[in-house]
Structure formats: C-alpha cells, structure tokens
Design a protein around this motif. Structure first.
Motif, PDB file in Angstrom:
ATOM      1  N   THR A   1     -84.464   8.660  -2.930  1.00 30.03           N
ATOM      2  CA  THR A   1     -83.666   8.701  -4.150  1.00 30.03           C
ATOM      3  C   THR A   1     -83.487   7.317  -4.758  1.00 30.03           C
TER       4      THR A   1
ATOM      5  N   TYR B   1     -92.276   9.017  -8.855  1.00 28.70           N
ATOM      6  CA  TYR B   1     -92.720   8.039  -7.851  1.00 28.70           C
ATOM      7  C   TYR B   1     -94.046   7.388  -8.251  1.00 28.70           C
TER       8      TYR B   1
ATOM      9  N   LEU C   1     -83.510  14.437  -7.589  1.00 27.87           N
ATOM     10  CA  LEU C   1     -83.966  13.934  -6.286  1.00 27.87           C
ATOM     11  C   LEU C   1     -84.413  12.482  -6.358  1.00 27.87           C
ATOM     12  N   HIS C   2     -85.374  12.176  -7.229  1.00 24.74           N
ATOM     13  CA  HIS C   2     -85.831  10.795  -7.404  1.00 24.74           C
ATOM     14  C   HIS C   2     -86.621  10.684  -8.693  1.00 24.74           C
TER      15      HIS C   2
ATOM     16  N   GLN D   1     -96.363  12.264  -3.306  1.00 24.87           N
ATOM     17  CA  GLN D   1     -95.411  12.951  -2.442  1.00 24.87           C
ATOM     18  C   GLN D   1     -93.983  12.710  -2.927  1.00 24.87           C
ATOM     19  N   TYR D   2     -93.034  13.496  -2.380  1.00 20.39           N
ATOM     20  CA  TYR D   2     -91.624  13.202  -2.619  1.00 20.39           C
ATOM     21  C   TYR D   2     -91.301  11.804  -2.093  1.00 20.39           C
TER      22      TYR D   2
END
Length: 398
Positions: free
Chosen positions: A68, A270, A266-267, A64-65
């Motif tokens: 940041t 992950y 965004l990041h 998932q997202y």
C-alpha cells in the motif's frame, strides 16, 4: 429518485473544467481552460526505454499486487530529493504513493473530516480540492489571498473564533491565481499553527516550475504542529501515469492514511511506479525540468505581452513567477460567465472564476493557462479574448 444517492454525492458538483474540456475538444477552439502540461515536454523515448527495461529485468513481478505504501525505491528517491532541495529530514516511511495528488486530497478528507467540520481554504482555491473535500460534507471557511499569500490579519481573526480541521494551501504558483507565498508569510503561518491541531496541507504540484527567484521552504518548516506535503510527477514527467504522494512526519496521520488507502484501492498502479522510478534513475530530471521551464517561460511571457497589448487597461492580471496559470480580474460590472459565452463564439475558452470559490464567489474573475499552447496560438487566443472583453464592456457601458 434522489433518495437513492448519498447526500455527499448530491452536494458535490461536477468538475467545471472537465465539463469545459468536453466542449473544447473541437480543434478549432483555442483553449486556455485546462491545466494541461504541454505534451511536447513528455520524455516519450526515455519512458519507452524504461518500460522495456523494467519488463526485461523484473518480469512478472511488476504486474503483481504490491504494498500500500508504494514502491520503496521510488519513496527513497522522493525522500532524497526533499533533502537535496530543502534539507528536510524525510525518510521513505514518511511517504505514501497515491494515484495523483487528487487521491491524496480524497484520503485526507476521509481521515480528517466529519460532516459539518470546518475546513479552511484560500480564496480563491483549487477547484479540484473544493470538489474532493465536498465529499466529506464540511463547512468551508475562506481567507482572502494577497500578492504575498493569505491575509495574515484575517487568518489570525479566523483562528480566534474557529478551529478548522485543516487548512488547504497551494503555496507555490497557486492554482488558480499563480500567486506565491512570500518567505515572511510562510514564517508567520508556521508560527500561527505551531500550537494548533489544524492540519496544514501544502499542495505543491508546481513548485519545481519556478521561472524566477529562489525556492522557498514550506510553511510547515517554521513550526506548524501538524504538517502535510503533497507532491506529484504529473507536471514534471507525465500526468497520465497518475503518480503523486503524501509526505508527513506525523505518524498518526500516516497510519490512518494507509488504512484509508487500503480501503480505497489497495495500492497505486505498481507498473507506473516502477517505470517512473526507472526513468528517474536513468535520466537527468533536473535537466528535463530546465527544458520544461524554458518552454513555459516563453509561453508565459508571450501571454503577458499579448495581454498588455490587447486587453483594456482596466483588466488586471497576475504575473506568476512559475507554474501554469494567470488570474484575470475584470471590472466589477462584468461577468466572466457572460464573457465565456462571447469568447466561445470566437472559438477561445478559459475557466470562469466562480468554481474556485467555496462560498462567496467573485463573478468577474477567470483563470487562463499558458502551458498547452504555442506562442502563435497564445497570441491569437488572447487577441480573440480581448475582442470579447471589449464587446462585453461596450454592452455594459451603453
């Protein structure tokens, strides 16, 4: 057609090393060009176990997202390691996870540099930093390196007449020279910058790869007003996951970095962050690093011994205390680019020194990497390179 593109991209050169690596993909070429960790050091089985474990235990959440700033347990781990190694009071909020330290440079350039702003670099400096910072269209200043770090008298003179936005440094086993700042130089640099707004950036991807001597505190520890550390798992776990970080206690800088990171991507990946963290908490990282250091020390010593045996006496080479590189200085009448052409015909490659200079280039310098070749290959490659040097020397002395 050029009007289609921005000045910043038109003024930014392609990565010299990436272009060389295209040529050296030929398996017959012995390449000392790339700064590549040895793949036999990658903890494949342990990483495979971590990947299976995080999928089984965390399920869809790792796909998932995410935030940041980065995976909190990973930032906590890095903060604790800084405390353990250097006694620094680093907290998770002082850390931003990036897509390698290369993105860290890009973000710092975006938040600090306007067109024409002065940026101070070591001479020579890491070519990836030069390329990244070029995108912000600065005016580069350079300070010569000595065996113990930047020339302090020259540095004082620069700060008498200039106020650079940032000073980018690689204090441990510098890329490209392999040199390390002495404790005295670190203290002097911190003192010099204690009342300056210049942001001191200490990029430290190689610091854990020390073969001899003791770990030294960062220059920022000695009073620099604005200090930033860059780190990476690329050299001690694996580069392909692209997990690096920015560490700073400067709240203003961190706030702007987070904004720039959000605008950029965004990041950071992950899945890779969680996998790296799982690996770290289920394995002995220090033992793994010791294995890497033993491997690289043997390769470094083989390269130095081969150089002493085969190179002409008028060729100088640094003797790095750690890291991945040696820096070679040819006689002033020789060109490393000309040598590169001769060496390529003998199926051996290196990086000529010119791309490591932002302004005044020294064409008689070159960088060689010892971490991605076994000892027998290193010895053969140095022997071929020595033959090319003698050929070039003969050409210039006839």
């Amino acid at each position: 057609m050029s009007s289609l593109f921005s000045n910043r991209i038109l003024n930014t050169k392609k990565s010299f090393i990436r272009e060389i690596l295209k040529v050296t993909s030929n398996k017959e070429i012995i390449s000392f060009a790339g700064g590549l960790p040895n793949p036999i050091s990658f903890p494949i089985e342990a990483l495979e176990a971590s990947i299976h474990r995080i999928i089984q235990t965390q399920g869809t959440s790792i796909f998932q997202y995410a935030t940041t700033e980065g995976y909190l347990p990973l930032r906590e781990y890095i903060a604790k390691r800084y405390t353990k190694r250097f006694g620094l009071d680093i907290k998770p909020e002082h850390l931003l996870i990036t897509s390698g330290s290369q993105q860290a440079l890009d973000l710092l350039g975006k938040i600090l540099i306007n067109e024409g702003d002065e940026v101070l670099l070591e001479k020579p400096s890491y070519l990836g930093a030069i390329q990244s910072l070029c995108m912000s269209e600065p005016t580069f200043l350079e300070v010569n390196l000595t065996p113990s770090g930047p020339d302090l008298k020259a540095l004082e003179e620069i700060f008498t007449h200039h106020a650079p936005k940032l000073f980018y440094t690689v204090p441990n086993f510098q890329n490209p020279t392999g040199l390390t700042y002495s404790l005295e130089t670190r203290k002097a640099l911190g003192k010099l910058l204690h009342d300056k707004d210049t942001v001191l950036i200490e990029d430290d991807p190689y610091g854990e790869l020390r073969f001899m001597g003791e770990d030294l505190p960062y220059s920022g520890f000695f009073g620099a007003k604005r200090s930033v550390l860059l780190g990476s798992f690329s050299k001690i776990v694996t580069p392909g996951m692209r997990i690096g970080w920015i560490c700073t206690q400067d709240e203003e800088i961190m706030d702007k970095l987070i904004t720039a990171k959000q605008a950029a991507d965004l990041h950071t990946n992950y899945f890779s962050q969680v996998a790296i963290h799982d690996y770290l908490i289920h394995n002995d990282l220090d033992a793994h690093i010791q294995t890497i250091k033993a491997l690289y020390l043997k390769q470094r010593n083989t390269m130095l011994d081969s150089i002493k045996e085969y190179f002409p006496a008028n060729v100088e080479v640094t003797e790095a205390e750690g890291g991945m590189f040696l820096w070679v200085t040819l006689p002033a009448y020789m060109s490393a680019l000309e040598l590169f052409d001769l060496a390529s015909k003998a199926n051996v490659a290196f990086v000529p020194g010119e791309p490591f200079y932002a302004n005044d280039m020294q064409p008689n310098t070159l960088r060689i990497n010892y971490t991605n070749s076994d000892p027998a290959t290193i010895r053969e490659g140095i022997k071929r390179l020595a033959t090319a040097i003698y050929t070039l020397e003969t050409k210039h002395t006839l």
